[in-house]
Write a protein that holds these residues in place. Structure first.
Motif, PDB file in Angstrom:
ATOM      1  N   ALA A 133     -11.973 -13.517  33.075  1.00 41.52           N
ATOM      2  CA  ALA A 133     -10.921 -14.048  32.336  1.00 41.52           C
ATOM      3  C   ALA A 133     -11.105 -15.471  31.737  1.00 41.52           C
ATOM      4  O   ALA A 133     -10.752 -15.917  30.671  1.00 41.52           O
ATOM      5  CB  ALA A 133      -9.822 -13.736  32.862  1.00 41.52           C
ATOM      6  N   CYS A 134     -11.215 -16.569  32.829  1.00 39.19           N
ATOM      7  CA  CYS A 134     -11.231 -17.857  32.813  1.00 39.19           C
ATOM      8  C   CYS A 134     -12.261 -18.040  31.745  1.00 39.19           C
ATOM      9  O   CYS A 134     -12.038 -18.905  30.925  1.00 39.19           O
ATOM     10  CB  CYS A 134     -11.280 -18.575  33.857  1.00 39.19           C
ATOM     11  N   LEU A 135     -13.602 -17.585  31.945  1.00 39.02           N
ATOM     12  CA  LEU A 135     -14.424 -18.133  30.923  1.00 39.02           C
ATOM     13  C   LEU A 135     -14.206 -17.442  29.632  1.00 39.02           C
ATOM     14  O   LEU A 135     -14.410 -18.182  28.467  1.00 39.02           O
ATOM     15  CB  LEU A 135     -15.711 -17.170  31.425  1.00 39.02           C
ATOM     16  N   ALA A 136     -13.579 -16.414  29.341  1.00 37.40           N
ATOM     17  CA  ALA A 136     -13.243 -15.884  28.063  1.00 37.40           C
ATOM     18  C   ALA A 136     -12.122 -16.864  27.262  1.00 37.40           C
ATOM     19  O   ALA A 136     -12.242 -17.288  26.215  1.00 37.40           O
ATOM     20  CB  ALA A 136     -12.693 -14.277  28.030  1.00 37.40           C
ATOM     21  N   TYR A 137     -11.196 -17.161  28.149  1.00 35.08           N
ATOM     22  CA  TYR A 137     -10.091 -17.840  27.761  1.00 35.08           C
ATOM     23  C   TYR A 137     -10.508 -19.257  27.125  1.00 35.08           C
ATOM     24  O   TYR A 137     -10.221 -19.999  26.134  1.00 35.08           O
ATOM     25  CB  TYR A 137      -8.992 -18.150  28.659  1.00 35.08           C
ATOM     26  N   VAL A 138     -11.524 -19.834  28.099  1.00 30.09           N
ATOM     27  CA  VAL A 138     -12.201 -21.104  27.513  1.00 30.09           C
ATOM     28  C   VAL A 138     -12.711 -21.088  25.909  1.00 30.09           C
ATOM     29  O   VAL A 138     -13.131 -22.252  24.988  1.00 30.09           O
ATOM     30  CB  VAL A 138     -13.290 -21.640  28.531  1.00 30.09           C
ATOM     31  N   GLY A 139     -13.066 -19.957  25.476  1.00 25.39           N
ATOM     32  CA  GLY A 139     -13.868 -19.582  24.094  1.00 25.39           C
ATOM     33  C   GLY A 139     -12.854 -19.697  23.062  1.00 25.39           C
ATOM     34  O   GLY A 139     -13.047 -19.566  21.882  1.00 25.39           O
TER      35      GLY A 139
ATOM     36  N   VAL B 263     -10.050 -11.123  26.529  1.00 26.36           N
ATOM     37  CA  VAL B 263     -10.593 -11.071  25.065  1.00 26.36           C
ATOM     38  C   VAL B 263      -9.461 -10.062  24.202  1.00 26.36           C
ATOM     39  O   VAL B 263      -8.810 -10.465  23.437  1.00 26.36           O
ATOM     40  CB  VAL B 263     -11.699 -10.750  24.926  1.00 26.36           C
ATOM     41  N   ALA B 264      -9.365  -9.002  24.956  1.00 25.90           N
ATOM     42  CA  ALA B 264      -8.559  -7.849  24.340  1.00 25.90           C
ATOM     43  C   ALA B 264      -6.972  -8.478  24.327  1.00 25.90           C
ATOM     44  O   ALA B 264      -6.303  -8.072  23.492  1.00 25.90           O
ATOM     45  CB  ALA B 264      -8.446  -6.541  25.259  1.00 25.90           C
TER      46      ALA B 264
ATOM     47  N   ASP C 163     -13.754  -9.987   3.967  1.00 26.86           N
ATOM     48  CA  ASP C 163     -14.901  -9.498   3.998  1.00 26.86           C
ATOM     49  C   ASP C 163     -16.001 -10.178   5.417  1.00 26.86           C
ATOM     50  O   ASP C 163     -16.810 -10.309   5.655  1.00 26.86           O
ATOM     51  CB  ASP C 163     -15.992 -10.232   2.925  1.00 26.86           C
ATOM     52  N   SER C 164     -15.052 -10.714   6.406  1.00 28.76           N
ATOM     53  CA  SER C 164     -15.424 -11.282   7.542  1.00 28.76           C
ATOM     54  C   SER C 164     -15.715 -10.167   8.633  1.00 28.76           C
ATOM     55  O   SER C 164     -15.100  -8.953   8.547  1.00 28.76           O
ATOM     56  CB  SER C 164     -14.193 -12.160   7.969  1.00 28.76           C
ATOM     57  N   VAL C 165     -16.480 -10.486   9.635  1.00 28.71           N
ATOM     58  CA  VAL C 165     -16.737  -9.576  10.550  1.00 28.71           C
ATOM     59  C   VAL C 165     -16.615 -10.219  11.871  1.00 28.71           C
ATOM     60  O   VAL C 165     -16.802 -11.197  12.129  1.00 28.71           O
ATOM     61  CB  VAL C 165     -18.131  -9.196  10.490  1.00 28.71           C
ATOM     62  N   ASN C 166     -15.845  -9.423  12.851  1.00 29.03           N
ATOM     63  CA  ASN C 166     -15.477  -9.799  14.042  1.00 29.03           C
ATOM     64  C   ASN C 166     -16.941  -9.431  14.878  1.00 29.03           C
ATOM     65  O   ASN C 166     -17.339  -8.209  15.009  1.00 29.03           O
ATOM     66  CB  ASN C 166     -14.473  -9.186  14.505  1.00 29.03           C
ATOM     67  N   ILE C 167     -17.398 -10.328  15.704  1.00 26.18           N
ATOM     68  CA  ILE C 167     -18.345 -10.404  16.660  1.00 26.18           C
ATOM     69  C   ILE C 167     -17.853 -10.702  18.155  1.00 26.18           C
ATOM     70  O   ILE C 167     -17.269 -11.634  18.427  1.00 26.18           O
ATOM     71  CB  ILE C 167     -19.723 -11.079  16.460  1.00 26.18           C
ATOM     72  N   PHE C 168     -17.596  -9.540  18.863  1.00 32.27           N
ATOM     73  CA  PHE C 168     -17.594  -9.500  20.155  1.00 32.27           C
ATOM     74  C   PHE C 168     -18.672  -9.894  21.098  1.00 32.27           C
ATOM     75  O   PHE C 168     -19.186  -8.768  21.513  1.00 32.27           O
ATOM     76  CB  PHE C 168     -16.534  -8.622  20.905  1.00 32.27           C
ATOM     77  N   PRO C 169     -19.387 -10.900  21.733  1.00 30.59           N
ATOM     78  CA  PRO C 169     -20.676 -11.033  22.062  1.00 30.59           C
ATOM     79  C   PRO C 169     -20.688 -10.814  23.349  1.00 30.59           C
ATOM     80  O   PRO C 169     -21.976 -10.667  23.943  1.00 30.59           O
ATOM     81  CB  PRO C 169     -20.861 -12.767  21.790  1.00 30.59           C
TER      82      PRO C 169
ATOM     83  N   LEU D 289     -23.055 -14.002   6.060  1.00 27.47           N
ATOM     84  CA  LEU D 289     -21.963 -12.991   6.371  1.00 27.47           C
ATOM     85  C   LEU D 289     -20.587 -13.700   6.812  1.00 27.47           C
ATOM     86  O   LEU D 289     -20.882 -14.383   7.861  1.00 27.47           O
ATOM     87  CB  LEU D 289     -22.456 -11.982   7.451  1.00 27.47           C
ATOM     88  N   PRO D 290     -19.678 -13.840   6.533  1.00 29.86           N
ATOM     89  CA  PRO D 290     -18.475 -14.705   7.245  1.00 29.86           C
ATOM     90  C   PRO D 290     -18.209 -13.710   8.278  1.00 29.86           C
ATOM     91  O   PRO D 290     -18.171 -12.527   8.375  1.00 29.86           O
ATOM     92  CB  PRO D 290     -17.241 -14.479   6.184  1.00 29.86           C
ATOM     93  N   HIS D 291     -17.982 -14.624   9.260  1.00 30.34           N
ATOM     94  CA  HIS D 291     -17.762 -14.014  10.634  1.00 30.34           C
ATOM     95  C   HIS D 291     -16.951 -14.919  11.732  1.00 30.34           C
ATOM     96  O   HIS D 291     -16.597 -16.092  11.310  1.00 30.34           O
ATOM     97  CB  HIS D 291     -19.152 -13.938  11.263  1.00 30.34           C
ATOM     98  N   ALA D 292     -16.642 -14.134  12.651  1.00 27.97           N
ATOM     99  CA  ALA D 292     -15.809 -15.145  13.792  1.00 27.97           C
ATOM    100  C   ALA D 292     -16.428 -14.505  15.254  1.00 27.97           C
ATOM    101  O   ALA D 292     -16.512 -13.302  15.244  1.00 27.97           O
ATOM    102  CB  ALA D 292     -14.348 -14.904  13.780  1.00 27.97           C
ATOM    103  N   LEU D 293     -16.871 -15.380  16.053  1.00 29.93           N
ATOM    104  CA  LEU D 293     -17.080 -14.938  17.448  1.00 29.93           C
ATOM    105  C   LEU D 293     -15.860 -14.978  18.158  1.00 29.93           C
ATOM    106  O   LEU D 293     -15.208 -15.805  18.407  1.00 29.93           O
ATOM    107  CB  LEU D 293     -18.337 -15.698  17.855  1.00 29.93           C
ATOM    108  N   LEU D 294     -15.619 -13.907  19.025  1.00 29.45           N
ATOM    109  CA  LEU D 294     -14.477 -13.823  19.632  1.00 29.45           C
ATOM    110  C   LEU D 294     -14.733 -13.432  21.025  1.00 29.45           C
ATOM    111  O   LEU D 294     -15.016 -12.414  21.437  1.00 29.45           O
ATOM    112  CB  LEU D 294     -13.266 -12.934  19.409  1.00 29.45           C
ATOM    113  N   PRO D 295     -14.909 -14.431  22.131  1.00 35.10           N
ATOM    114  CA  PRO D 295     -14.599 -15.800  22.125  1.00 35.10           C
ATOM    115  C   PRO D 295     -15.960 -16.650  21.817  1.00 35.10           C
ATOM    116  O   PRO D 295     -17.048 -16.074  21.509  1.00 35.10           O
ATOM    117  CB  PRO D 295     -14.109 -16.233  23.319  1.00 35.10           C
ATOM    118  N   ASP D 296     -15.832 -18.110  21.771  1.00 38.13           N
ATOM    119  CA  ASP D 296     -16.842 -18.835  21.349  1.00 38.13           C
ATOM    120  C   ASP D 296     -16.663 -20.206  22.076  1.00 38.13           C
ATOM    121  O   ASP D 296     -16.013 -20.950  21.764  1.00 38.13           O
ATOM    122  CB  ASP D 296     -17.073 -19.054  19.848  1.00 38.13           C
TER     123      ASP D 296
END
Length: 472
Positions: free
Chosen positions: A39-45, A171-172, A186-192, A212-219
């Motif tokens: 969880a901490c790793l995800a929040y840092v992103g 993340v959820a 037209d953006s795509v969500n990427i959950f890596p 491709l417009p996109h967002a990495l969640l998280p980054d």
């Protein structure tokens, strides 16, 4: 009365991945880490976010040390510092004080909260506490006169899952709290999933290549792999912006890379699909040619663009490398261990280069790894050890005697005792420099992993040779 026994199955009829139940009633050096760590790793992103653990100070200290050792970057994790008195009488006062201090010192946009074993066991109602903290008349803002950041909470007791579960739960929680409805973009969500900072940067590069417009969640690629600073920043720049999180509910589609989680843990992509109607596709981590082709084919469909020339060239060089190195890899054996998502991708890759996986071990609880391996590698006999520890993995390695161990640095002691070379991948890697810069994903990541594996096999042959040859 006679009993007719069923005939034994032929050997080639049993060649399907299968799970092996955990036999021990205790755990010795678990093949996983705790939910709050993930969880901490995800929040840092997420941009301008401070991770906050509701529990004892020791939890935050352990997680900070673990992640700092892997990423070689400073990381602050706040804590409500629940002690003996708060354990008996409740920790709400500690939580309020902690939020007040973090808001005053860091001035974050968001505080990402996660529970721990202690506070979950004593039954702390954190959502209720958050409601009281943010109450417009009796909350902290009215009490102290300072702005209260957005508060997001994920339930992450260690006994309920792994660090991967905690990562996805966090993340959820962020997406569920802040995604917004609106006109489709037209953006795509990427959950890596849990990958290296180098992998995150490479994902950006691939998606940009498809325009491709996109967002990495998280980054967390910037906050956990940044440049040297002359002055320490308490809250470094970088991470998925809150505008990108809000826009995730209006995206064209979501892609979750991996996502093998314990039953009951929600994926952000599923939340967006159910609550916002955003198409959700879950696929394995793109490791190896086949799985990377699956990923890039999907990007081509979403973008309407052909594979960029530079990426096609990387694929071609990887195919050429497979041909060049096949003589070293053919008929070799390996034990692969670590996160379920990474194990799935690495095992699939090894099958492409002729290395046979004799055991796929994980600390994960999803119970779906064997089925996923069967779907990706039909007809292969891959033993799966779920919810495992290194006592079990070492016992299996002693019997199977593989040519390689492939996994994180928690397996080094086994590698040393059994004199089996270890190729380090994933998280954590504490005994080598540059863990955050290792590529695993895409053709580029596969190429780097291929070279490291083949060179490890060559080095073993050199070391065992009485001649000590230097020309291959």
């Amino acid at each position: 009365m006679s009993i007719t026994q069923a005939p034994k199955a032929l050997a080639d009829q049993t060649k399907v991945p299968r799970s092996t139940a955990t036999k021990s009633t205790s755990t010795t050096n678990a093949c996983r880490m705790c939910m709050p760590l993930g969880a901490c790793l995800a929040y840092v992103g997420f941009d301008a976010t401070v991770p906050f653990l509701h529990g004892s100070q020791g939890c935050a200290t352990y997680i900070r040390r673990y992640l700092i050792s892997h990423f070689a970057e400073p990381m602050d994790i706040a804590s409500s510092s629940v002690g003996e008195a708060a354990t008996v009488f409740g920790g709400e006062a500690n939580l309020r004080t902690g939020v007040t201090n973090v808001a005053r010192v860091y001035k974050p946009q968001m505080i990402g909260m996660a529970s721990t074993c202690l506070t979950e066991t004593i039954g702390e109602d954190v959502p209720g506490m958050i409601a009281r903290i943010t109450h417009p008349e009796t909350g902290l803002a009215a009490e102290t006169g300072q702005r209260v950041p957005n508060l997001v909470f994920a339930s992450t007791p260690s006994y309920a899952g792994t660090h991967a579960d905690g990562y996805h739960a966090a993340v959820a929680a962020v997406v569920k709290a802040h995604a917004q409805h609106g006109a489709e973009t037209d953006s795509v969500n990427i959950f890596p999933g849990i990958v290296s900072t180098a992998d995150l940067r490479h994902l950006h590069e691939i998606l940009d290549g498809y325009q491709l417009p996109h967002a990495l969640l998280p980054d967390y690629s910037v906050r956990l792999d940044g440049a040297t600073m002359a002055r320490y920043e308490k809250l470094p720049a970088g991470g998925t912006s809150h505008a990108e999180v809000a826009a995730s509910g209006r995206a064209l589609a979501s892609i979750t890379l991996g996502g093998l989680v314990t039953t009951g843990v929600e994926l952000a992509g599923d939340i967006l699909s159910t609550d916002f109607g955003v198409e959700h596709l879950r696929m394995p981590l793109p490791i190896g040619i086949r799985l990377t082709d699956t990923f890039t084919d999907r990007l081509a469909e979403l973008s309407g663009q052909k594979m960029p020339a530079w990426l096609d060239a990387e694929r071609g060089r990887l195919v050429d490398a497979y041909i060049d190195g096949h003589k070293y890899a053919a008929d070799r054996t390996a034990i692969v261990y670590g996160d379920e998502d990474l194990v799935l991708g690495v095992v699939s890759f090894l099958s492409e280069i002729g290395i046979r996986t004799v055991l796929a071990a994980t600390g994960g609880h999803s119970g779906r790894l064997a089925a996923e391996l069967a779907a990706v590698n039909p007809g292969r006999n891959i033993e799966v050890l779920d919810d495992s520890d290194f006592e079990q993995i070492e016992a299996a390695a002693s019997e199977l005697r593989p040519d390689l161990l492939i996994g994180h640095s928690k397996g080094y002691a086994t590698s040393r005792r059994l004199d089996i070379p270890l190729v380090r991948v994933g998280l954590p890697i504490h005994d080598r420099v540059g863990a955050q810069r290792l590529h695993h994903l895409g053709y580029r990541g596969t190429q780097e992993l291929f070279d490291r594996i083949i060179n490890t096999l060559i080095q073993v042959r050199q070391d065992e040779s009485a001649v000590g040859y230097s020309y291959m």
